[in-house]
Write a protein that holds these residues in place. Structure first.
Motif, short mmCIF file in Angstrom:
data_model
loop_
_atom_site.label_atom_id
_atom_site.label_comp_id
_atom_site.label_asym_id
_atom_site.label_seq_id
_atom_site.Cartn_x
_atom_site.Cartn_y
_atom_site.Cartn_z
N MET A 1 -32.71 -13.56 32.40
CA MET A 1 -32.37 -12.37 33.17
C MET A 1 -33.37 -11.28 32.83
SD MET A 1 -29.86 -13.63 34.69
CE MET A 1 -30.00 -12.25 35.76
N SER A 2 -34.09 -10.81 33.85
CA SER A 2 -35.14 -9.82 33.58
C SER A 2 -35.38 -8.98 34.82
CB SER A 2 -36.43 -10.56 33.22
OG SER A 2 -37.53 -9.69 33.34
N PRO A 3 -35.60 -7.67 34.64
CA PRO A 3 -35.91 -6.85 35.82
C PRO A 3 -37.22 -7.27 36.50
CG PRO A 3 -36.05 -5.54 33.79
CD PRO A 3 -35.53 -6.88 33.41
N ILE B 1 -34.73 -14.18 36.85
CA ILE B 1 -33.96 -13.55 37.93
C ILE B 1 -33.61 -12.12 37.55
CG2 ILE B 1 -31.82 -13.63 39.28
CD1 ILE B 1 -31.88 -16.65 39.10
N SER B 2 -33.77 -11.22 38.52
CA SER B 2 -33.37 -9.81 38.39
C SER B 2 -32.21 -9.57 39.33
CB SER B 2 -34.56 -8.94 38.80
OG SER B 2 -34.14 -7.62 39.07
N ILE B 3 -31.32 -8.63 38.97
CA ILE B 3 -30.26 -8.29 39.96
C ILE B 3 -30.61 -7.03 40.72
CG2 ILE B 3 -28.42 -9.57 38.82
CD1 ILE B 3 -27.30 -6.74 37.98
N GLY B 4 -31.80 -6.49 40.52
CA GLY B 4 -32.21 -5.32 41.30
C GLY B 4 -33.27 -4.53 40.56
N TYR C 1 -33.89 -1.96 38.83
CA TYR C 1 -33.47 -0.94 37.87
C TYR C 1 -33.33 -1.65 36.54
CZ TYR C 1 -29.32 -3.20 39.68
OH TYR C 1 -28.43 -4.15 40.12
N VAL C 2 -33.36 -0.88 35.45
CA VAL C 2 -33.34 -1.52 34.13
C VAL C 2 -31.99 -1.31 33.45
CG1 VAL C 2 -34.45 -1.64 31.86
CG2 VAL C 2 -35.83 -1.26 33.92
N LEU C 3 -31.36 -2.42 33.08
CA LEU C 3 -30.10 -2.38 32.34
C LEU C 3 -30.40 -2.43 30.84
CD1 LEU C 3 -28.35 -5.12 34.50
CD2 LEU C 3 -27.86 -2.66 34.57
N GLY D 1 -29.26 -4.55 28.79
CA GLY D 1 -29.46 -5.95 28.41
C GLY D 1 -29.16 -6.83 29.60
N GLY D 2 -29.34 -8.13 29.43
CA GLY D 2 -29.15 -9.05 30.55
C GLY D 2 -27.70 -9.46 30.78
N ALA E 1 -26.02 -8.49 34.10
CA ALA E 1 -26.72 -9.23 35.16
C ALA E 1 -26.28 -10.69 35.15
CB ALA E 1 -28.23 -9.11 34.96
N1 ADE Z 1 -32.08 -6.93 32.27
C1 ADE Z 1 -32.32 -5.62 32.31
N2 ADE Z 1 -32.35 -5.16 33.56
C2 ADE Z 1 -32.11 -6.24 34.37
C3 ADE Z 1 -32.02 -6.42 35.77
N3 ADE Z 1 -32.19 -5.43 36.63
N4 ADE Z 1 -31.78 -7.66 36.22
C4 ADE Z 1 -31.63 -8.68 35.37
N5 ADE Z 1 -31.70 -8.58 34.04
C5 ADE Z 1 -31.94 -7.36 33.54
#
Ligand code: ADE
Length: 226
Positions: A86-88, A130-133, A135-137, A139-140, A143
């Motif tokens: 999970m990554s932006p 995979i990113s869910i959008g 923006y930065v959370l 952690g994963g 997401a």
């Molecule tokens: N980890 C941090 N931001 C995320 C995002 N937007 N989607 C998936 N993982 C994330």
């Protein structure tokens, strides 16, 4: 389907995946969701999973060794269709990806934390990001919960009325039509007449027209993809 989620914060994932359709799918053994604490794959007393960044930039980085040990352990037990990070930076999640993932037997989802993970994990262990959008959370985990929810509900039998997955927004690149329940008239706010008519063909026609109009108006990009 089995989903193994690797995290340093198991508590963050427990509640979102323990209710409603997801809980029912797990109770019916349609899905098995395992939350794995990455710290169980460390050797030191403090159960360290992160370290300073080479190059001197601020922010801790998740170390390659515990992640490698954890993924290798899981892979020694069974084959996986995907090892997802999970990554932006990843491809942006959508219904099509959810549909594909829901057909898989076993997947691993790795949740990042801190500044991110040692890049060698991404090069050697991860098969999909995979990113869910955009923006930065923190952690994963949130997401991963979003993806797990969207995927598990699609597994045949997870929903009591299987039809309802087919009529979800996005399944045909169309938003869902408006829906209503009783009363038919609330403070003069009326339910469209056609829905009270009992004429199934007319209702279908109305719903399709609404779906198209709403998609063109609210999500023109989706409509043009058609
Ligand atoms: N980890 C941090 N931001 C995320 C995002 N937007 N989607 C998936 N993982 C994330």
């Amino acid at each position: 389907m089995r989903i193994d989620i690797i995290t340093v914060l198991p508590e963050l994932l427990e509640s979102p995946l323990s209710h409603s359709i997801i809980k029912r799918a797990v109770d019916k053994h349609l899905a098995e969701i395992n939350i794995i604490n990455l710290r169980d794959f460390t050797n030191d007393k403090r159960r360290t999973v992160d370290d300073y960044q080479y190059g001197g930039d601020a922010g801790m980085v998740m170390m390659v060794e515990p992640i490698d040990k954890c993924i290798s352990f899981l892979k020694s037990q069974r084959n996986y269709d995907e090892v997802i990070y999970m990554s932006p930076d990843g491809e942006v999640f959508n219904q099509k990806i959810a549909n594909t993932l829901s057909t898989y037997e076993n997947i691993i989802i790795l949740c990042g934390h801190y500044k991110g993970i040692d890049h060698r994990v991404r090069e050697h262990l991860i098969t999909r990001e995979i990113s869910i959008g955009d923006y930065v959370l923190t952690g994963g985990e949130l997401a991963a919960a979003v993806i797990t929810d969207a995927v598990v509900r699609l597994i045949p039998g997870a929903m009591s009325d299987n039809e309802s997955a087919l009529s979800d927004s996005f399944q045909d690149n169309l938003l869902a039509p408006p829906i209503y329940t009783r009363p038919a008239d609330y403070k003069g706010w009326k339910v469209p007449e056609v829905l009270l008519s009992g004429n199934a063909a007319e209702i279908d026609k109305w719903q399709m027209k609404q779906a198209i109009e709403r998609t063109k108006k609210l999500r023109p990009g989706l409509w043009e993809e058609e």
